[in-house]
Enzyme design. Structure first.
Site, PDB file in Angstrom:
ATOM      1  CD1 TRP A  26       7.569  -1.017  -2.544  1.00 53.32           C
ATOM      2  CD2 TRP A  26       8.867  -2.430  -1.424  1.00 53.32           C
ATOM      3  NE1 TRP A  26       7.249  -0.898  -1.224  1.00 53.32           N
ATOM      4  CE2 TRP A  26       8.035  -1.764  -0.497  1.00 53.32           C
ATOM      5  CE3 TRP A  26       9.782  -3.378  -0.951  1.00 53.32           C
ATOM      6  CZ2 TRP A  26       8.084  -2.007   0.859  1.00 53.32           C
ATOM      7  CZ3 TRP A  26       9.815  -3.626   0.409  1.00 53.32           C
ATOM      8  CH2 TRP A  26       8.976  -2.942   1.299  1.00 53.32           C
ATOM      9  CB  THR A  58       3.102  -3.155  -7.555  1.00 60.48           C
ATOM     10  OG1 THR A  58       4.479  -3.308  -7.925  1.00 60.48           O
ATOM     11  CG2 THR A  58       2.224  -3.698  -8.662  1.00 60.48           C
ATOM     12  CG  PHE A  59      -2.045  -1.338  -3.451  1.00 65.69           C
ATOM     13  CD1 PHE A  59      -2.874  -2.448  -3.553  1.00 65.69           C
ATOM     14  CD2 PHE A  59      -2.571  -0.166  -2.925  1.00 65.69           C
ATOM     15  CE1 PHE A  59      -4.200  -2.386  -3.129  1.00 65.69           C
ATOM     16  CE2 PHE A  59      -3.887  -0.098  -2.498  1.00 65.69           C
ATOM     17  CZ  PHE A  59      -4.705  -1.209  -2.596  1.00 65.69           C
ATOM     18  CB  ILE A  83       9.084 -10.962  -5.094  1.00 65.03           C
ATOM     19  CG1 ILE A  83       9.742 -10.268  -6.300  1.00 65.03           C
ATOM     20  CG2 ILE A  83       9.739 -12.312  -4.788  1.00 65.03           C
ATOM     21  CD1 ILE A  83      11.184  -9.929  -6.140  1.00 65.03           C
ATOM     22  N   GLY A  86       5.391 -15.355   1.983  1.00 61.84           N
ATOM     23  CA  GLY A  86       4.690 -16.396   2.715  1.00 61.84           C
ATOM     24  C   GLY A  86       3.290 -16.018   3.140  1.00 61.84           C
ATOM     25  CG  HIS A  89       1.464  -8.229   0.562  1.00 65.08           C
ATOM     26  ND1 HIS A  89       2.495  -8.051  -0.322  1.00 65.08           N
ATOM     27  CD2 HIS A  89       0.999  -6.992   0.872  1.00 65.08           C
ATOM     28  CE1 HIS A  89       2.651  -6.757  -0.549  1.00 65.08           C
ATOM     29  NE2 HIS A  89       1.764  -6.094   0.165  1.00 65.08           N
ATOM     30  CG  PHE A 114       0.181  -5.477 -17.085  1.00 62.29           C
ATOM     31  CD1 PHE A 114      -0.522  -4.882 -16.051  1.00 62.29           C
ATOM     32  CD2 PHE A 114       0.749  -6.721 -16.879  1.00 62.29           C
ATOM     33  CE1 PHE A 114      -0.660  -5.520 -14.815  1.00 62.29           C
ATOM     34  CE2 PHE A 114       0.624  -7.371 -15.652  1.00 62.29           C
ATOM     35  CZ  PHE A 114      -0.085  -6.762 -14.621  1.00 62.29           C
TER      36      PHE A 114
END
Length: 161
Positions: A26, A58-59, A83, A86, A89, A114
């Site tokens: 992403w 990233t997950f 990022i 709203g 998540h 990291f």
């Protein structure tokens, strides 16, 4: 600036180390900068054995980092960006990635750099991505930290009296 107070470190010969970079897909511009920074660090430290693995987001970093650790890499550099939006998540992904990567290091005794940016907006991510106009190079920093930690785990670090 977030980078204020960062420790300085000397570049050392890490040519005998093998390093895997696992990078989320992403936010292409930011990720290209992070991966480029990590690769610059590896080159500067003399690493000749490295491998780049891309994952959807990233997950997914921790599970792939865990498999790479089982394969025997000396260090793993995990790169991603989340990022804030709203919804919650952001919180779930950041916590899962952070906890998972810590677990990889502890469970496998491997150095994990990291390099996951957790930003409120796109500009913060671009400022840390190691691009020509960025203020910081978190990909480079994550790779350097992984190499320094791997050197310590090997027992190669200089000992102070």
């Amino acid at each position: 600036m977030a980078g204020d107070g960062a420790p300085g470190s000397e570049v050392f010969d890490a040519s005998g180390m093998s390093v895997a970079i696992v990078a989320a897909s992403w936010h292409t511009q930011v990720m290209d900068g992070l991966v480029g920074g990590a690769q610059r660090a590896l080159a500067e430290y003399g690493v000749t054995s490295s491998h780049l693995v891309q994952v959807p987001g990233t997950f997914e970093l921790p599970v792939v980092a865990s498999v790479l650790a089982q394969q025997g890499w000396d260090a793993i550099v995990a790169l991603g960006v989340v990022i804030r939006g709203g919804t919650p998540h952001f919180d779930y992904v950041c916590k899962a990635a952070t906890d998972g990567l810590v677990r990889v290091g502890l469970d496998h005794g491997v150095a994990v750099g990291f390099g996951v940016l957790t930003c409120d907006n796109d500009q913060q991510a671009l400022d840390r991505a190691g691009l020509a106009h960025s203020r910081e190079d978190k990909g480079y920093e994550a790779a350097a930290a992984a190499l320094l930690t791997a050197r310590t785990l090997r027992g190669d670090a200089r000992r102070t009296p």
